[in-house]
Design an enzyme around this catalytic site. Structure first.
Site, short mmCIF file in Angstrom:
data_model
loop_
_atom_site.label_atom_id
_atom_site.label_comp_id
_atom_site.label_asym_id
_atom_site.label_seq_id
_atom_site.Cartn_x
_atom_site.Cartn_y
_atom_site.Cartn_z
N SER A 22 0.76 -1.31 0.06
CA SER A 22 -0.31 -0.05 0.06
C SER A 22 0.80 1.46 -0.02
O SER A 22 0.37 2.48 0.13
CB SER A 22 -1.05 -0.08 1.25
OG SER A 22 -0.04 -0.05 2.40
N HIS A 155 -40.00 23.02 -11.17
CA HIS A 155 -40.11 22.38 -12.39
C HIS A 155 -39.30 22.73 -13.57
O HIS A 155 -39.59 22.64 -14.71
CB HIS A 155 -41.21 22.03 -12.69
CG HIS A 155 -42.41 21.65 -11.72
ND1 HIS A 155 -42.38 20.22 -11.08
CD2 HIS A 155 -43.09 22.29 -10.86
CE1 HIS A 155 -43.33 20.56 -10.21
NE2 HIS A 155 -43.70 21.31 -9.89
N SER A 276 -12.83 25.29 -27.53
CA SER A 276 -13.21 24.26 -28.17
C SER A 276 -12.00 24.06 -29.22
O SER A 276 -11.49 25.25 -29.61
CB SER A 276 -14.58 24.33 -28.79
OG SER A 276 -14.41 23.41 -30.02
N LYS A 282 -16.56 28.90 -29.53
CA LYS A 282 -17.15 28.44 -28.34
C LYS A 282 -16.41 28.71 -27.09
O LYS A 282 -15.26 29.03 -27.00
CB LYS A 282 -16.85 26.52 -28.25
CG LYS A 282 -17.97 25.87 -29.13
CD LYS A 282 -19.25 26.12 -29.00
CE LYS A 282 -19.72 25.80 -27.54
NZ LYS A 282 -19.68 24.22 -27.71
N GLU A 289 -19.16 21.94 -15.28
CA GLU A 289 -19.68 20.49 -15.75
C GLU A 289 -18.73 19.63 -14.91
O GLU A 289 -19.48 18.54 -14.35
CB GLU A 289 -19.40 20.32 -17.20
CG GLU A 289 -20.19 21.17 -18.03
CD GLU A 289 -19.85 20.97 -19.46
OE1 GLU A 289 -20.53 20.57 -20.20
OE2 GLU A 289 -18.89 21.88 -19.67
N1 ARG Z 1 -1.25 -1.15 5.16
C1 ARG Z 1 -2.27 -1.67 6.47
C2 ARG Z 1 -3.40 -1.01 6.42
O1 ARG Z 1 -3.60 -0.20 5.68
C3 ARG Z 1 -1.74 -1.63 7.76
C4 ARG Z 1 -2.23 -2.49 8.60
C5 ARG Z 1 -1.65 -4.10 8.56
N2 ARG Z 1 -2.26 -4.84 9.48
C6 ARG Z 1 -1.83 -6.20 9.28
N3 ARG Z 1 -2.24 -6.81 10.08
N4 ARG Z 1 -1.53 -6.61 8.13
O2 ARG Z 1 -4.66 -1.37 6.93
#
Ligand code: ARG
Length: 464
Positions: A22, A155, A276, A282, A289
């Protein structure tokens, strides 16, 4: 190297790492993680788990990590699973063996929840400020609109003349409730999960109240399982962004319509309109939008995240990692949409003549005629029928309404005066209504509400 390698007889597969990592997005929590880690280290020292000699290098290393992140010199490693791993790795590089004590009595489960709450507390308050700025623009434009009128629509058909100020403040008030929701959600997010550990707390003598206070949280968690598994503060934020997005989409849609040649009420400033690539003439309302379009994305983030957390058993589950991308994007996009619409609205030119022409159409005062008859003792339902028949006759005969009103035995010249531009709304005195007196009061009330809200949001910004 992962934090959990010792348990495994093999290195994690590359695909597992690619799928579960992550870092690409949660690096945004880096400084919040450092802050929570420093509070944790201090807590460990107070608990006697760390000596002062161990506390110092850890706090120093975390301080250095913070500077590296702030200056963009922090070197993330390809093997860092997430931001928490990266920071612990770096602290260990800097503090040596003592670095290995950082994670004592803590889990990434309470760690990530803590960092995320710190993040939400700051960024949601920031979103509150963005909404307030947009409201201030609406207030300014409403104040300077004076007695200008446009048709009020139901309306999307012309219904009754309203002051332009009244129309603009209608949007302003709906945004006030968004600010209210921000404040409510901030209060609920303001709870520290630090000390909940993986699921059940710790056997070490840590004091979650003290770390909560150190991080400026209003309180600590009541239940460790709830603390590590609950993400309703994320859902709260996503709902706020989604509903705010809906409000902004209505503003955006209106700008699109009003700036069309068919309406001609708004003229966009060149700096806030697009051209445009093919059609040289335009001038397009892309900002409006997009403000309208972002609502779809924001609603999607809310719906998607609720689906992610639905049915999750206690307590932490890795599904929860999916909270971050929608959260970050929703906060970014909602704030950006507020600022862009604010910029557009601050510079849009109101074509007061076109609005006045549309609002001055005599038939828009029809209900005022009926109410004038009510003032002379006629039951409303009969008055409605009298005026309705007169409007229909004028349309059928292709004659001006004024003439038929003048000739009508129940109406006559005094009633004709009500059809003059501005006459109808001047008679509207009910509180919260669109007449000049009531709108004057409303402007004052809105301005007061706005400065009170600003103070309340600022207080959260200062705490963040
Ligand atoms: N990157 C994980 C999250 O965002 C952190 C927690 C990970 N915990 C675990 N028990 N693997 O949730």
């Amino acid at each position: 190297m992962t934090l959990w390698q010792a348990r495994m007889g093999a290195e994690p597969s590359e695909l597992l790492m690619a799928f579960s990592a992550s870092l690409a997005f949660d690096r945004r929590l880096a400084r919040d993680d450092v802050r929570a880690s420093i509070a944790h280290v201090r807590g460990l020292r107070r608990a006697g788990v760390l000596t002062e000699e161990e506390e110092r290098p850890l706090v120093d290393a975390l301080g250095r990590v913070d500077r590296e992140i702030a200056t963009g010199t922090f070197a993330f490693a390809p093997t860092d699973e997430d931001v928490h791993t990266a920071i612990e790795r770096r602290v260990t590089e800097l503090a040596g063996e003592t670095g290995r004590r950082l994670h004592t009595g803590r889990s990434r489960n309470d760690q990530v929840a803590t960092a995320l709450r710190l993040f939400v507390r700051r960024e949601l308050a920031g979103l509150g400020l963005a909404v307030l700025e947009l409201q201030e623009t609406l207030l300014e434009r409403a104040r300077s609109a004076g007695g200008a009128e446009l048709p009020g629509y139901t309306h999307l058909q012309r219904a009754q003349p309203v002051l332009l100020a009244h129309h603009l403040l209608a949007h302003g008030w709906s945004l006030s409730r968004d600010v209210d929701r921000v404040l409510e959600a901030l209060r609920r997010a303001d709870v520290s999960p630090l000390g909940a550990g993986a699921v059940a707390g710790t056997s070490l003598p840590l004091d979650p109240d003290a770390t909560a206070a150190e991080l400026g949280f209003g309180s600590r968690f009541e239940n460790s399982m709830d603390a590590v598994s609950d993400r309703d503060f994320v859902a709260d934020t996503l709902f706020i962004a989604a509903l705010l997005g809906v409000h902004l989409s209505r503003l955006g849609e209106e700008i699109v319509i009003f700036s069309s040649q068919e309406f001609g009420f708004y003229r966009l400033d060149d700096a806030w309109a697009t051209g445009s690539s093919m059609l040289p003439q335009k001038k397009n309302p892309d900002v409006a939008e997009l403000a309208r379009g972002k609502a779809g994305r924001l609603i999607g983030h809310l719906a998607g995240f609720l689906a992610t957390v639905k049915g999750l058993p206690l307590s932490y589950n890795r599904d929860l990692q999916e909270d971050k991308e929608p959260l970050f994007d929703a906060l970014d996009q909602a704030a950006l949409a507020c600022r862009a619409l604010g910029g557009l609205l601050a510079t849009v030119r109101f074509d007061l003549e076109a609005m006045a022409k549309a609002a001055g159409q005599p038939a828009l005062a029809a209900v005022d005629l009926a109410e004038w008859l009510v003032g002379r003792g006629m039951p409303f339902r009969r008055a409605h029928a009298v005026v309705g028949a007169t409007v229909r006759a004028a349309a059928d005969q292709g004659r001006p309404l004024e003439e038929l009103v003048a000739e009508h035995p129940d109406l006559g010249p005094e009633a004709v005066a009500l059809l003059a531009p501005g006459a109808a709304s001047a008679r509207r005195r009910s509180a919260g209504g669109a007449g000049p007196g009531a709108v004057g009061v409303q402007l004052e009330r809105f301005a007061r509400r706005l400065s009170a809200d600003r103070e309340r949001v600022q207080a959260w910004v200062a705490r963040a």
